[in-house]
Structure formats: C-alpha cells, structure tokens
Design an enzyme around this catalytic site. Structure first.
Site, PDB file in Angstrom:
ATOM      1  N   LYS A 179      12.921  -4.801  -1.828  1.00  0.00           N
ATOM      2  CA  LYS A 179      11.803  -5.215  -2.681  1.00  0.00           C
ATOM      3  C   LYS A 179      10.881  -4.019  -2.916  1.00  0.00           C
ATOM      4  O   LYS A 179      10.142  -3.595  -2.033  1.00  0.00           O
ATOM      5  CB  LYS A 179      10.985  -6.349  -2.038  1.00  0.00           C
ATOM      6  N   GLY A 238       1.140  -4.056   7.200  1.00  0.00           N
ATOM      7  CA  GLY A 238       2.157  -3.939   8.254  1.00  0.00           C
ATOM      8  C   GLY A 238       1.874  -4.888   9.409  1.00  0.00           C
ATOM      9  O   GLY A 238       2.790  -5.524   9.948  1.00  0.00           O
ATOM     10  N   GLU A 255       6.546   1.696   8.905  1.00  0.00           N
ATOM     11  CA  GLU A 255       6.077   3.058   8.570  1.00  0.00           C
ATOM     12  C   GLU A 255       4.770   2.858   7.837  1.00  0.00           C
ATOM     13  O   GLU A 255       4.758   2.415   6.686  1.00  0.00           O
ATOM     14  CB  GLU A 255       7.091   3.762   7.663  1.00  0.00           C
ATOM     15  N   CYS A 290       1.518   9.242   2.634  1.00  0.00           N
ATOM     16  CA  CYS A 290       1.138   8.699   3.956  1.00  0.00           C
ATOM     17  C   CYS A 290       0.838   9.795   4.953  1.00  0.00           C
ATOM     18  O   CYS A 290      -0.062   9.674   5.766  1.00  0.00           O
ATOM     19  CB  CYS A 290       2.256   7.798   4.475  1.00  0.00           C
ATOM     20  N   GLU A 390      -7.981   5.463   5.852  1.00  0.00           N
ATOM     21  CA  GLU A 390      -7.067   6.098   4.904  1.00  0.00           C
ATOM     22  C   GLU A 390      -7.560   5.811   3.484  1.00  0.00           C
ATOM     23  O   GLU A 390      -7.651   4.648   3.079  1.00  0.00           O
ATOM     24  CB  GLU A 390      -5.659   5.535   5.097  1.00  0.00           C
TER      25      GLU A 390
HETATM   26  P1  NDP Z   1       0.933  -2.172   0.619  1.00  0.00           P
HETATM   27  O1  NDP Z   1       0.951  -2.423   2.077  1.00  0.00           O
HETATM   28  O2  NDP Z   1      -0.084  -2.820  -0.201  1.00  0.00           O
HETATM   29  O3  NDP Z   1       2.335  -2.573  -0.035  1.00  0.00           O
HETATM   30  C1  NDP Z   1       3.556  -2.084   0.439  1.00  0.00           C
HETATM   31  C2  NDP Z   1       4.664  -3.034   0.051  1.00  0.00           C
HETATM   32  O4  NDP Z   1       4.461  -4.271   0.733  1.00  0.00           O
HETATM   33  C3  NDP Z   1       4.693  -3.384  -1.437  1.00  0.00           C
HETATM   34  O5  NDP Z   1       6.021  -3.579  -1.848  1.00  0.00           O
HETATM   35  C4  NDP Z   1       3.933  -4.686  -1.471  1.00  0.00           C
HETATM   36  O6  NDP Z   1       4.253  -5.478  -2.603  1.00  0.00           O
HETATM   37  C5  NDP Z   1       4.421  -5.338  -0.187  1.00  0.00           C
HETATM   38  N1  NDP Z   1       3.544  -6.367   0.348  1.00  0.00           N
HETATM   39  C6  NDP Z   1       2.216  -6.558   0.148  1.00  0.00           C
HETATM   40  N2  NDP Z   1       1.798  -7.657   0.823  1.00  0.00           N
HETATM   41  C7  NDP Z   1       2.874  -8.166   1.461  1.00  0.00           C
HETATM   42  C8  NDP Z   1       3.091  -9.304   2.298  1.00  0.00           C
HETATM   43  N3  NDP Z   1       2.110 -10.143   2.635  1.00  0.00           N
HETATM   44  N4  NDP Z   1       4.326  -9.523   2.782  1.00  0.00           N
HETATM   45  C9  NDP Z   1       5.339  -8.696   2.467  1.00  0.00           C
HETATM   46  N5  NDP Z   1       5.205  -7.616   1.658  1.00  0.00           N
HETATM   47  C10 NDP Z   1       3.990  -7.342   1.181  1.00  0.00           C
HETATM   48  O7  NDP Z   1       0.890  -0.607   0.486  1.00  0.00           O
HETATM   49  P2  NDP Z   1       0.811   0.248  -0.861  1.00  0.00           P
HETATM   50  O8  NDP Z   1       1.912  -0.150  -1.767  1.00  0.00           O
HETATM   51  O9  NDP Z   1      -0.579   0.228  -1.343  1.00  0.00           O
HETATM   52  O10 NDP Z   1       1.204   1.690  -0.305  1.00  0.00           O
HETATM   53  C11 NDP Z   1       0.295   2.566   0.227  1.00  0.00           C
HETATM   54  C12 NDP Z   1       0.341   2.515   1.756  1.00  0.00           C
HETATM   55  O11 NDP Z   1       1.642   2.828   2.222  1.00  0.00           O
HETATM   56  C13 NDP Z   1      -0.568   3.543   2.373  1.00  0.00           C
HETATM   57  O12 NDP Z   1      -1.265   2.949   3.428  1.00  0.00           O
HETATM   58  C14 NDP Z   1       0.389   4.586   2.917  1.00  0.00           C
HETATM   59  O13 NDP Z   1      -0.102   5.327   3.989  1.00  0.00           O
HETATM   60  C15 NDP Z   1       1.564   3.764   3.306  1.00  0.00           C
HETATM   61  N6  NDP Z   1       2.761   4.595   3.353  1.00  0.00           N
HETATM   62  C16 NDP Z   1       3.342   4.872   4.574  1.00  0.00           C
HETATM   63  C17 NDP Z   1       4.431   5.742   4.638  1.00  0.00           C
HETATM   64  C18 NDP Z   1       5.102   6.105   5.949  1.00  0.00           C
HETATM   65  O14 NDP Z   1       6.224   6.610   5.918  1.00  0.00           O
HETATM   66  N7  NDP Z   1       4.488   5.899   7.096  1.00  0.00           N
HETATM   67  C19 NDP Z   1       4.962   6.367   3.441  1.00  0.00           C
HETATM   68  C20 NDP Z   1       4.240   6.040   2.243  1.00  0.00           C
HETATM   69  C21 NDP Z   1       3.198   5.160   2.213  1.00  0.00           C
HETATM   70  P3  NDP Z   1       3.387  -5.412  -3.961  1.00  0.00           P
HETATM   71  O15 NDP Z   1       2.847  -4.028  -4.093  1.00  0.00           O
HETATM   72  O16 NDP Z   1       4.385  -5.725  -5.001  1.00  0.00           O
HETATM   73  O17 NDP Z   1       2.338  -6.463  -3.837  1.00  0.00           O
END
Ligand code: NDP
Length: 488
Positions: A179, A238, A255, A290, A390
C-alpha cells in the site's frame, strides 16, 4: 478542477489483474510545484482489500515460490534490470507526483534496482542451521518465509521505500500486499506493471492496494490473514499500527522518524563538514528524508564561523521546479505539510535565533507551489520543539556543545535514534562518540550514504527491526525447529 481526457487513472493490482471501478472513490494527485493535476487513482474497497490478501495467501501456498530460490532470484534480477531500464520515465513521474528533484528521483530508481539485485543474490542464501542437540536428537532450524506481508509506504521516497522491504520479503519467499501513500501511488503502480510482465512472479505473489492509511492501511493492519506488517512512516502512525496489529499478534517491522544529529568536532575537515551538514539536512528533498541530519552540533569556539558558512551555502541554493536543470531545492509535498512546517518555523522564531529563511514566497512561480526556503535556526536549546520534533521540511537547528561528553548528551537528547554522524580526523574520538550515540546508524566523515548490503533502522522511537543487509532479509523469515529423534 478540469480533467484532461487522456489523464491516467491508476488502479489496484490483485491476483495479476488491474481492478477498480471508475465509479469508486478517486484520488487526485497534484504536482506540488504548481498544484496541477498529474493523474488520478482508484481507491480499493474493503472487498478488494480482502481479495488482495486472499490472492497473496493463495499464491504463497499453492505456487512453488516459497521453496524455489532459483525462481525468486531470477524474478528479482529481471525486475531489477527492467526497473533500471525504466529509470528516466519513472524518475520523471516521481518528480511530478512528489515535487522531487529529477536527479534525486533517478537516484531513487537506481537504489531500488540495486536493492532488488542485492536480494536476488540473497534469495539463494536463506540458510537456517542444523545441529545435534544430544546423541539422539538432530535439530534442523529451517528458515521459512513469514507468509503474507503487508507493506505500507510513505510518500517521501515512494519507490525506494517500497523496493527496500519488498525485495527482502520476496527474496525470503513471502507474498506481498503493498500500500503506497495515497499521495504518490502512480510510480508504484508503474513499477508493479513491471512485475506483471515477468513470468517468474506467480500471479498474486505481489498485489497493490491504493487508498488512504485510515481505511485501506488500517484494514490491512487489522486483517487476520496478514502475517506481518512492514511499516515505514511517521512515529505516531507507527505506534498506532503496532497497537492495532497486537489484536491479531502479527509480526511488525517499523521504520519511523528521526531527528538525526550531525556532530562536527573542531579537528574536522571543515569544508567537507559544512557541505556534509547542508547535504545531511536533505535540502535536496526539501528536508523530507527520515535520516535527515536536522540538528547540527558544533563546538562553542567554532560556532559563529560554522553558522556563517552554513548560511552562505543555504542562501546559494537554487529553489524551484525539480524538473529544471540546476534546481537544488523543490517544494514540500502538500499545502498541509507546508502549513505544518511554517507552524514549526513560527515556534522556532520564539525558541531560537533565525539565521536565514523562514519567510513565505509572496509572488512569482514559487508562490504557486508548496515551497519553503532553506531555513536555519541557531542557538537552539535542547528542549526546544524544533530540536525535539521531526519537522520534515528544509529546517536546520544548530546546537552547541562543550566537549565530547556533552556532544553525546545533546545528540541523545531526543526520543529518536535513527541516524547520526561524527566529523573528526581523530578515529579514536569518532569511534568513542559513535558508540555513545544511541542510533541505528552512525556515519564518520560523511552523511546519508545507504547501501543495500548495509543494515539500517531505528533505535529508541525510530523503529523496530532492521532494513537492508542480511538482517533485513531475516526480518521476513521465521525459524522452524524440526526435531528428529534418532536411532529408533
Ligand atoms: P505517515 O505515517 O502519515 O504515512 C505512512 C504510510 O502509512 C502511508 O502509506 C499512510 O497512508 C499510511 N497510514 C496512515 N495512517 C495509517 C493507519 N492508521 N494504518 C495504516 N496505515 C496508515 O507518514 P508520511 O507518509 O507522512 O511519511 C513521513 C514519515 O515517514 C516521516 O515521519 C519520516 O521520518 C518517516 N519515514 C521513515 C523512514 C525510515 O526508514 N525510518 C523513511 C522515510 C520516511 P496515506 O498517506 O495514504 O494516508
């Protein structure tokens, strides 16, 4: 919004078919550079989520995928080659859907191809162990795939953060339901099309579900027939995913976010360190990385010199459309994200000293998109919001330290522990500090380099589990102990 006749509509991919009704809910994906519609996508219905999970289960249980490493290696190697072949087209789409710089998007495609190629090799090395436990007892520890893995991906590196878990999960013999973020499903769908064209992938072994996290993502995490969730995203999300997954006790790998410290000692090569600090802050992706080194820690005696140098580099960055040659900083992903970043900047103005940036573009092309100028704050106290949270934007916080001990204390002063860097010519000092910093990864005299063969992941609230490398493969396996009684 006017919609062009030939506008592409991306759909879900389930059991080897592109599905999704035109009457279903649609997502509009716009270019953050100017707000123009780039493509549309069809959201998955609850029934389609169930169908994708069932297709994955069927594929992993009825094909020879899990027990045929040669097939998996061949499939992943072909996918890597074809992904590289699609490089420029896919990079352009990544740039359009997320406002990224073209060279950064191209590097992302190449990183994905590299991960696939690395795990194609490891697909034939998923070894367990065997031993005699006593004279009558032979133990075979068989490393098996977990089963059906749901992979949830954020928008900031849509392709490399999909290929990273996907290549390892597939190499280990799992089936996948992916997804992407609802803000960036297009490049992912083009990538899945490559899988569709490779015969070695059994139909259903990879499925794609488009839709929001709160609906499609949530259903995947709750699903009783999903064995594992690999989640990359925000730390708050997360934690929510981990709690939700507890109901079905599935395996979870996380992650998450970071607030990585970039520690510059007085004996460092300062030219390299300053470039490393700006590069580390990930202005090349508008700070949306990230592992970004969003805190630069400098010794008190060199403080003003280093801040001046960083300001000069930051003010020289060319801001604009990432598809234009020479542009070094593009927009952030959305208006919501832009507003959030300016809220942090307003907080920063109260908590610390603004060195450069922090303003809004009022006119011209940059006012049309979601741009934020490179912004540096100085004298940022350890407890300041902009030092603790962040921001995920082009905002750098400079903090000072007295000595080695103090540098480690400041470095460790957040809930995050994803990455860190130490700049010094003294290798003993580098190693002492690297050991003291609680972080999944520490660079010495460089920042941000990632390798398919080298593990990464979070300490503290930056995550659970490891990506890349051998540990990244083992994440997607479970050990079965087959115990044989001998001699009777
Ligand atoms: P989000 O946590 O908002 O979203 C990440 C993914 O989770 C998206 O596909 C989102 O869907 C989905 N999601 C949101 N809510 C839920 C839920 N309740 N249940 C299941 N899935 C859900 O993060 P962002 O997309 O805003 O990404 C930025 C974040 O990611 C930053 O905090 C960054 O640090 C972190 N990140 C970490 C990395 C690592 O390797 N440690 C690498 C890159 C980023 P949708 O967007 O479609 O709503």
């Amino acid at each position: 919004m006017a919609v062009a006749q030939d506008l592409k509509v991306y759909r879900n991919y389930i059991a080897g078919e592109w599905v999704g009704s035109d009457s279903g809910e649609k997502l509009d994906v716009v270019n953050p550079v100017n707000g123009e519609l780039v493509y549309r996508a069809v959201s998955a219905t609850p029934a389609e989520v169930d169908a994708a999970v069932a297709a994955a289960r069927q594929a992993v249980e009825t094909s020879d995928w899990a027990d045929n490493p040669e097939r998996r290696a061949a499939a992943l190697r072909k996918l890597s080659d074809r992904l590289k072949g699609l490089g420029k087209d896919l990079a352009r789409l990544l740039a359009l859907e997320a406002g990224k710089l073209f060279p950064v998007s191209l590097a992302e495609v190449n990183r994905g191809a590299d991960a696939l190629s690395y795990y194609a090799g490891l697909a034939r090395a998923v070894y367990g162990r065997s031993t005699m436990l006593n004279p009558d007892s032979l133990a075979i520890m068989l490393r098996e795939p977990v089963g059906v893995v749901g992979i949830i991906v954020p928008w900031n590196m849509a392709l490399s953060l999909l290929t990273r878990p996907l290549s390892a999960a597939l190499a280990a013999g799992n089936a996948v339901v992916a997804k992407p973020s609802s803000m960036t499903p297009g490049a992912t769908a083009e990538f899945i099309q490559l899988i569709d064209e490779i015969d070695e992938f059994p139909k259903g072994i990879v499925n794609l579900l488009i839709g929001s996290g709160g609906t499609v993502g949530d259903q995947l995490v709750r699903h009783a027939d999903v064995d594992m969730i690999s989640f990359t995203g925000d730390t708050r999300t997360g934690k929510h995913v981990l709690k939700t997954a507890a109901d079905t006790l599935k395996k979870v790998s996380l992650e998450l976010g970071g607030k990585s410290p970039n520690i510059i000692f007085e004996d460092a090569d300062l030219d390299r360190a300053v470039k490393g600090a700006i590069n580390g802050a990930s202005f090349f992706n508008a700070g949306q990385v990230c592992i970004a080194g969003t805190r630069v820690l400098v010794p008190k005696q060199l403080h003003s010199e280093l801040v001046d140098r960083m300001r000069t580099v930051a003010e020289g960055l060319k801001v604009g459309d990432g598809l234009e040659r020479g542009v070094e900083l593009g927009p952030v992903i959305s208006k919501t994200q832009q507003d959030r970043i300016y809220d942090y900047i307003d907080r920063g103005k109260q908590e610390a000293k603004l060195v450069t940036g922090g303003y809004r573009y009022q006119e011209g092309p940059l006012a049309q998109g979601y741009f934020v100028p490179p912004t540096i704050f100085d004298d940022v106290p350890v407890q300041a919001t902009i030092a603790q949270e962040e921001i995920f934007g082009p905002v750098l916080a400079v903090q000072t330290f007295e000595d080695e001990e103090d540098a480690a204390r400041v470095a460790n002063s957040t809930v995050y522990g994803l990455a860190a860097a130490v700049w010094t010519k003294d290798i003993n000092k580098a190693l002492r500090v690297a050991k003291k910093v609680r972080s999944g990864m520490v660079w010495v005299n460089t920042f941000g380099k990632l390798y398919a063969a080298g593990e990464m992941g979070g300490a503290k609230q930056s995550g659970i589990g490891r990506s890349y490398g051998l540990e990244g493969l083992y994440e997607y396996t479970e050990m079965k102990h087959i115990n044989i009684q001998l001699g009777g």
